[in-house]
Design a protein around this motif. Structure first.
Motif, PDB file in Angstrom:
ATOM      1  N   GLY A 137       0.777  -1.241   0.000  1.00  0.00           N
ATOM      2  CA  GLY A 137       0.000   0.000   0.000  1.00  0.00           C
ATOM      3  C   GLY A 137       0.801   1.279   0.000  1.00  0.00           C
ATOM      4  N   THR A 138       2.016   1.258   0.540  1.00  0.00           N
ATOM      5  CA  THR A 138       2.817   2.482   0.584  1.00  0.00           C
ATOM      6  C   THR A 138       4.054   2.348  -0.302  1.00  0.00           C
ATOM      7  N   ALA A 139       5.062   1.578   0.149  1.00  0.00           N
ATOM      8  CA  ALA A 139       6.339   1.539  -0.580  1.00  0.00           C
ATOM      9  C   ALA A 139       6.162   1.023  -2.013  1.00  0.00           C
ATOM     10  N   ALA A 164      19.720   1.325  -2.473  1.00  0.00           N
ATOM     11  CA  ALA A 164      18.934   0.243  -3.060  1.00  0.00           C
ATOM     12  C   ALA A 164      18.241  -0.676  -2.084  1.00  0.00           C
ATOM     13  N   SER A 165      18.558  -0.619  -0.812  1.00  0.00           N
ATOM     14  CA  SER A 165      18.030  -1.674   0.059  1.00  0.00           C
ATOM     15  C   SER A 165      16.730  -1.299   0.768  1.00  0.00           C
ATOM     16  N   GLY A 166      16.255  -0.073   0.616  1.00  0.00           N
ATOM     17  CA  GLY A 166      15.064   0.371   1.333  1.00  0.00           C
ATOM     18  C   GLY A 166      13.772  -0.194   0.761  1.00  0.00           C
ATOM     19  N   THR A 186      22.537   2.066  -6.479  1.00  0.00           N
ATOM     20  CA  THR A 186      23.630   2.339  -5.541  1.00  0.00           C
ATOM     21  C   THR A 186      23.188   1.887  -4.157  1.00  0.00           C
ATOM     22  N   ALA A 187      24.171   1.470  -3.347  1.00  0.00           N
ATOM     23  CA  ALA A 187      23.895   1.182  -1.938  1.00  0.00           C
ATOM     24  C   ALA A 187      25.181   1.388  -1.166  1.00  0.00           C
ATOM     25  N   ARG A 188      25.033   1.548   0.161  1.00  0.00           N
ATOM     26  CA  ARG A 188      26.188   1.955   0.958  1.00  0.00           C
ATOM     27  C   ARG A 188      27.091   0.804   1.356  1.00  0.00           C
ATOM     28  N   THR A 189      26.605  -0.425   1.241  1.00  0.00           N
ATOM     29  CA  THR A 189      27.452  -1.575   1.597  1.00  0.00           C
ATOM     30  C   THR A 189      27.338  -2.640   0.502  1.00  0.00           C
ATOM     31  N   ASP A 220      15.131   8.835  -6.791  1.00  0.00           N
ATOM     32  CA  ASP A 220      15.847   9.303  -5.606  1.00  0.00           C
ATOM     33  C   ASP A 220      14.856   9.553  -4.479  1.00  0.00           C
ATOM     34  N   SER A 221      14.951   8.765  -3.408  1.00  0.00           N
ATOM     35  CA  SER A 221      14.151   9.031  -2.204  1.00  0.00           C
ATOM     36  C   SER A 221      15.056   9.409  -1.040  1.00  0.00           C
ATOM     37  N   VAL A 222      16.341   9.589  -1.318  1.00  0.00           N
ATOM     38  CA  VAL A 222      17.339   9.809  -0.249  1.00  0.00           C
ATOM     39  C   VAL A 222      17.522  11.298   0.025  1.00  0.00           C
ATOM     40  N   GLY A 223      17.524  12.124  -1.034  1.00  0.00           N
ATOM     41  CA  GLY A 223      17.636  13.573  -0.834  1.00  0.00           C
ATOM     42  C   GLY A 223      19.076  14.041  -0.763  1.00  0.00           C
ATOM     43  N   ARG A 224      19.396  14.780   0.296  1.00  0.00           N
ATOM     44  CA  ARG A 224      20.682  15.494   0.376  1.00  0.00           C
ATOM     45  C   ARG A 224      21.892  14.612   0.044  1.00  0.00           C
ATOM     46  N   ALA A 225      21.909  13.395   0.590  1.00  0.00           N
ATOM     47  CA  ALA A 225      23.112  12.561   0.448  1.00  0.00           C
ATOM     48  C   ALA A 225      23.358  12.128  -0.996  1.00  0.00           C
ATOM     49  N   THR A 226      22.338  12.115  -1.834  1.00  0.00           N
ATOM     50  CA  THR A 226      22.510  11.560  -3.185  1.00  0.00           C
ATOM     51  C   THR A 226      22.118  12.520  -4.312  1.00  0.00           C
ATOM     52  N   GLY A 244      10.831  11.431  -1.840  1.00  0.00           N
ATOM     53  CA  GLY A 244      11.193  11.633  -0.442  1.00  0.00           C
ATOM     54  C   GLY A 244      12.597  12.170  -0.304  1.00  0.00           C
ATOM     55  N   ALA A 245      12.963  12.490   0.923  1.00  0.00           N
ATOM     56  CA  ALA A 245      14.291  13.028   1.221  1.00  0.00           C
ATOM     57  C   ALA A 245      14.690  12.544   2.611  1.00  0.00           C
ATOM     58  N   THR A 246      15.019  11.266   2.700  1.00  0.00           N
ATOM     59  CA  THR A 246      15.344  10.664   3.999  1.00  0.00           C
ATOM     60  C   THR A 246      16.469  11.409   4.702  1.00  0.00           C
ATOM     61  N   THR A 247      17.440  11.913   3.938  1.00  0.00           N
ATOM     62  CA  THR A 247      18.588  12.599   4.560  1.00  0.00           C
ATOM     63  C   THR A 247      18.425  14.121   4.542  1.00  0.00           C
ATOM     64  N   SER A 268       6.521  12.614  -6.965  1.00  0.00           N
ATOM     65  CA  SER A 268       5.512  11.551  -6.996  1.00  0.00           C
ATOM     66  C   SER A 268       5.150  11.176  -5.567  1.00  0.00           C
ATOM     67  N   THR A 269       3.884  10.938  -5.333  1.00  0.00           N
ATOM     68  CA  THR A 269       3.433  10.581  -3.986  1.00  0.00           C
ATOM     69  C   THR A 269       2.413   9.454  -4.036  1.00  0.00           C
ATOM     70  N   MET A 270       2.710   8.395  -3.287  1.00  0.00           N
ATOM     71  CA  MET A 270       1.803   7.258  -3.135  1.00  0.00           C
ATOM     72  C   MET A 270       1.244   6.814  -4.490  1.00  0.00           C
ATOM     73  N   ALA A 307      15.808  -1.087  13.960  1.00  0.00           N
ATOM     74  CA  ALA A 307      16.584  -1.416  12.756  1.00  0.00           C
ATOM     75  C   ALA A 307      16.344  -0.383  11.661  1.00  0.00           C
ATOM     76  N   MET A 308      15.100   0.067  11.526  1.00  0.00           N
ATOM     77  CA  MET A 308      14.798   1.049  10.474  1.00  0.00           C
ATOM     78  C   MET A 308      15.505   2.382  10.754  1.00  0.00           C
ATOM     79  N   VAL A 309      15.457   2.817  12.007  1.00  0.00           N
ATOM     80  CA  VAL A 309      16.112   4.086  12.353  1.00  0.00           C
ATOM     81  C   VAL A 309      17.626   3.982  12.149  1.00  0.00           C
ATOM     82  N   GLU A 312      19.315  -0.372   9.059  1.00  0.00           N
ATOM     83  CA  GLU A 312      19.772  -1.767   8.949  1.00  0.00           C
ATOM     84  C   GLU A 312      18.724  -2.702   8.357  1.00  0.00           C
ATOM     85  N   THR A 313      17.751  -2.153   7.634  1.00  0.00           N
ATOM     86  CA  THR A 313      16.729  -3.024   7.054  1.00  0.00           C
ATOM     87  C   THR A 313      17.170  -3.494   5.665  1.00  0.00           C
ATOM     88  N   ALA A 314      16.603  -4.602   5.234  1.00  0.00           N
ATOM     89  CA  ALA A 314      16.798  -5.065   3.855  1.00  0.00           C
ATOM     90  C   ALA A 314      15.417  -5.357   3.304  1.00  0.00           C
TER      91      ALA A 314
HETATM   92  N1  LIG Z   1       5.941  10.400  -1.157  1.00  0.00           N
HETATM   93  C1  LIG Z   1       5.495   9.187  -0.840  1.00  0.00           C
HETATM   94  O1  LIG Z   1       4.374   8.827  -1.130  1.00  0.00           O
HETATM   95  C2  LIG Z   1       6.412   8.233  -0.154  1.00  0.00           C
HETATM   96  C3  LIG Z   1       6.040   6.896  -0.002  1.00  0.00           C
HETATM   97  C4  LIG Z   1       6.946   6.012   0.580  1.00  0.00           C
HETATM   98  C5  LIG Z   1       8.178   6.501   1.024  1.00  0.00           C
HETATM   99  N2  LIG Z   1       8.466   7.821   0.891  1.00  0.00           N
HETATM  100  C6  LIG Z   1       9.768   8.354   1.356  1.00  0.00           C
HETATM  101  O2  LIG Z   1      10.807   7.637   0.714  1.00  0.00           O
HETATM  102  C7  LIG Z   1      11.912   7.496   1.604  1.00  0.00           C
HETATM  103  C8  LIG Z   1      12.271   6.021   1.738  1.00  0.00           C
HETATM  104  O3  LIG Z   1      11.236   5.357   2.434  1.00  0.00           O
HETATM  105  P1  LIG Z   1      11.351   3.807   2.770  1.00  0.00           P
HETATM  106  O4  LIG Z   1      10.130   3.446   3.516  1.00  0.00           O
HETATM  107  O5  LIG Z   1      11.740   3.047   1.550  1.00  0.00           O
HETATM  108  O6  LIG Z   1      12.586   3.833   3.811  1.00  0.00           O
HETATM  109  P2  LIG Z   1      13.665   2.710   4.149  1.00  0.00           P
HETATM  110  O7  LIG Z   1      13.129   1.362   3.843  1.00  0.00           O
HETATM  111  O8  LIG Z   1      14.171   2.961   5.513  1.00  0.00           O
HETATM  112  O9  LIG Z   1      14.849   3.041   3.121  1.00  0.00           O
HETATM  113  C9  LIG Z   1      15.709   4.128   3.328  1.00  0.00           C
HETATM  114  C10 LIG Z   1      16.611   4.240   2.124  1.00  0.00           C
HETATM  115  O10 LIG Z   1      17.420   5.420   2.247  1.00  0.00           O
HETATM  116  C11 LIG Z   1      18.742   5.102   1.878  1.00  0.00           C
HETATM  117  N3  LIG Z   1      19.639   5.969   2.650  1.00  0.00           N
HETATM  118  C12 LIG Z   1      19.458   6.401   3.915  1.00  0.00           C
HETATM  119  N4  LIG Z   1      20.480   7.187   4.284  1.00  0.00           N
HETATM  120  C13 LIG Z   1      21.324   7.257   3.223  1.00  0.00           C
HETATM  121  C14 LIG Z   1      22.554   7.912   2.979  1.00  0.00           C
HETATM  122  N5  LIG Z   1      23.142   8.671   3.920  1.00  0.00           N
HETATM  123  N6  LIG Z   1      23.135   7.771   1.775  1.00  0.00           N
HETATM  124  C15 LIG Z   1      22.568   7.003   0.831  1.00  0.00           C
HETATM  125  N7  LIG Z   1      21.392   6.335   1.011  1.00  0.00           N
HETATM  126  C16 LIG Z   1      20.793   6.472   2.190  1.00  0.00           C
HETATM  127  C17 LIG Z   1      18.932   3.641   2.173  1.00  0.00           C
HETATM  128  O11 LIG Z   1      19.879   3.157   1.263  1.00  0.00           O
HETATM  129  P3  LIG Z   1      20.936   1.934   1.541  1.00  0.00           P
HETATM  130  O12 LIG Z   1      20.447   0.832   0.692  1.00  0.00           O
HETATM  131  O13 LIG Z   1      22.259   2.430   1.099  1.00  0.00           O
HETATM  132  O14 LIG Z   1      20.861   1.674   3.030  1.00  0.00           O
HETATM  133  C18 LIG Z   1      17.532   3.081   1.925  1.00  0.00           C
HETATM  134  O15 LIG Z   1      17.383   2.695   0.592  1.00  0.00           O
HETATM  135  C19 LIG Z   1      11.486   8.175   2.906  1.00  0.00           C
HETATM  136  O16 LIG Z   1      11.983   9.497   2.925  1.00  0.00           O
HETATM  137  C20 LIG Z   1       9.977   8.174   2.830  1.00  0.00           C
HETATM  138  O17 LIG Z   1       9.378   9.207   3.581  1.00  0.00           O
HETATM  139  C21 LIG Z   1       7.613   8.689   0.317  1.00  0.00           C
END
Ligand SMILES: NC(=O)c1ccc[n+]([C@@H]2O[C@H](COP(=O)([O-])OP(=O)(O)OC[C@H]3O[C@@H](n4cnc5c(N)ncnc54)[C@H](OP(=O)(O)O)[C@@H]3O)[C@@H](O)[C@H]2O)c1
Length: 322
Positions: A137-139, A164-166, A186-189, A220-226, A244-247, A268-270, A307-309, A312-314
């Motif tokens: 429903g979300t991701a 790539a792992s989120g 791309t991914a960090r590990t 790109d959902s990472v934001g500043r870092a990428t 999104g902009a996780t960072t 893009s949203t949802m 783990a999410m914070v 450390e999720t896959a």
């Molecule tokens: N607009 C919308 O409708 C919508 C819907 C869903 C999600 N989102 C947004 O999308 C983002 C991701 O959500 P999610 O649920 O997929 O989160 P998540 O499962 O925790 O994934 C976080 C992702 O961010 C990457 N990341 C975090 N810090 C990083 C850094 N310093 N450098 C490079 N990569 C980094 C991780 O990459 P690694 O693989 O390298 O760890 C991982 O892929 C969030 O900001 C969320 O709010 C928006």
């Protein structure tokens, strides 16, 4: 009923407000249904809720969870669509300026029961498990819309997924590869790069690495870092699709590169209820399934959130009610 909820917001220490305990049993009103939740999944949105983002303080306590799957009182198995439009809204729900996501106004899915408008459930086909369905429903819906509604990509073209792992990213790689798009990630590990490879990524790279060729689209959902790397990785005329902009917000918008190479930035949203139905049909037809990195009972939600914070999720973390 048992539920996982945010007791109060805490911007610095979001996990301090996380609770597992009793909340009132919800009763459906007219035009609403009650779903006995079998599985719900974590999203970064839940961490933002714990931080107090997008929610006024008087809305707490709030049951977390934007997506899930379960059973209606008549036995129908359903997937939850978490975008709740205002009554009477017609058309694309994501364009309703007053829409909310479950756990913003309506209580969320991390509970034994969730009540929501009857329009916000779609049938779950037997081919999908409750855990798989709880990830959509979300991701996965966000990834589907980014790929197939917003990006303009065609099979044979090339796309890069940052981080790539989120949850969103694993969905982008798996769905894009299944549709014949050449997916880079791309991914960090190295372990996280291996996750992307296993989902069908053609090539994987360290975060920030120079690519062997420029791509048609970057997700790109990472934001500043990428962000700067995303803009540098596009061919002239290419597009970055962001959800999104996780960072955090990028410090440089890369305006010069944007106009000189005629790039496009697409938000893009949802996704809509129709798009959720199409996503489900695509999974059934293709055999693609969400990557569930961890499955935990509702009572152990804190382990999944930690783990999410910590990053450390896959793939997706799923909570089950029994
Ligand atoms: N607009 C919308 O409708 C919508 C819907 C869903 C999600 N989102 C947004 O999308 C983002 C991701 O959500 P999610 O649920 O997929 O989160 P998540 O499962 O925790 O994934 C976080 C992702 O961010 C990457 N990341 C975090 N810090 C990083 C850094 N310093 N450098 C490079 N990569 C980094 C991780 O990459 P690694 O693989 O390298 O760890 C991982 O892929 C969030 O900001 C969320 O709010 C928006």
């Amino acid at each position: 009923m048992k539920a996982v909820f945010a007791a109060e917001p805490n911007a610095e220490d979001p996990l301090s407000g996380l609770r597992f305990g009793e909340r009132p049993d919800p009763e459906p009103g007219p035009g609403e249904v009650r779903v006995a939740v079998r599985a719900a999944s974590l999203n970064m949105h839940d961490v933002f809720t714990l931080r107090g983002v997008g929610l006024r303080p008087e809305r707490f306590p709030m049951i977390l969870g934007c997506d899930g799957a379960g059973v209606l009182e008549d036995g129908t198995e359903v997937v939850v669509h978490g975008v709740v439009a205002t009554p009477g809204w017609r058309g694309d729900e994501t364009l309703d300026p007053r829409r909310t996501l479950l756990s913003e106004l309506w209580q969320g899915t991390m509970a034994e029961y969730v009540v929501l408008p009857e329009y916000n459930v779609v049938p779950k086909p037997p081919e999908l498990s409750f855990a798989d369905a709880a990830c959509l429903g979300t991701a996965w819906l966000t990834a589907y819309r980014m790929l197939f509604v917003k990006s303009g990509l065609r099979p044979g073209q090339t796309a890069l997924v940052q981080g790539a792992s989120g949850g969103v990213s694993t969905a982008l790689v798996a769905l894009g590869a299944a549709a014949g798009i050449r997916m880079f990630a791309t991914a960090r590990t190295e372990e996280k790069q291996a996750v992307a490879k296993s989902l069908g990524a053609e090539r994987t790279f360290e975060s920030g690495a120079r690519l062997p060729e420029r791509v048609d689209v970057v997700f790109d959902s990472v934001g500043r870092a990428t962000w700067s790397h995303s803009m540098r990785s596009l061919r002239p005329g290419g597009a970055v699709v962001t959800c999104g902009a996780t960072t955090g917000d990028p410090t440089a918008a890369e305006i010069q590169r944007l106009f000189f190479t005629q790039l496009r930035v697409i938000g893009s949203t949802m996704g809509t209820r129709d798009e959720l139905e199409h996503l489900i049909a695509f999974l059934v037809a293709s055999g693609v399934r969400p990557t569930v990195g961890a499955s935990l009972p509702l009572a152990d939600a804190a382990t999944g959130f930690a783990a999410m914070v910590a990053g450390e999720t896959a793939g997706k973390t799923v909570l089950t009610t029994n």
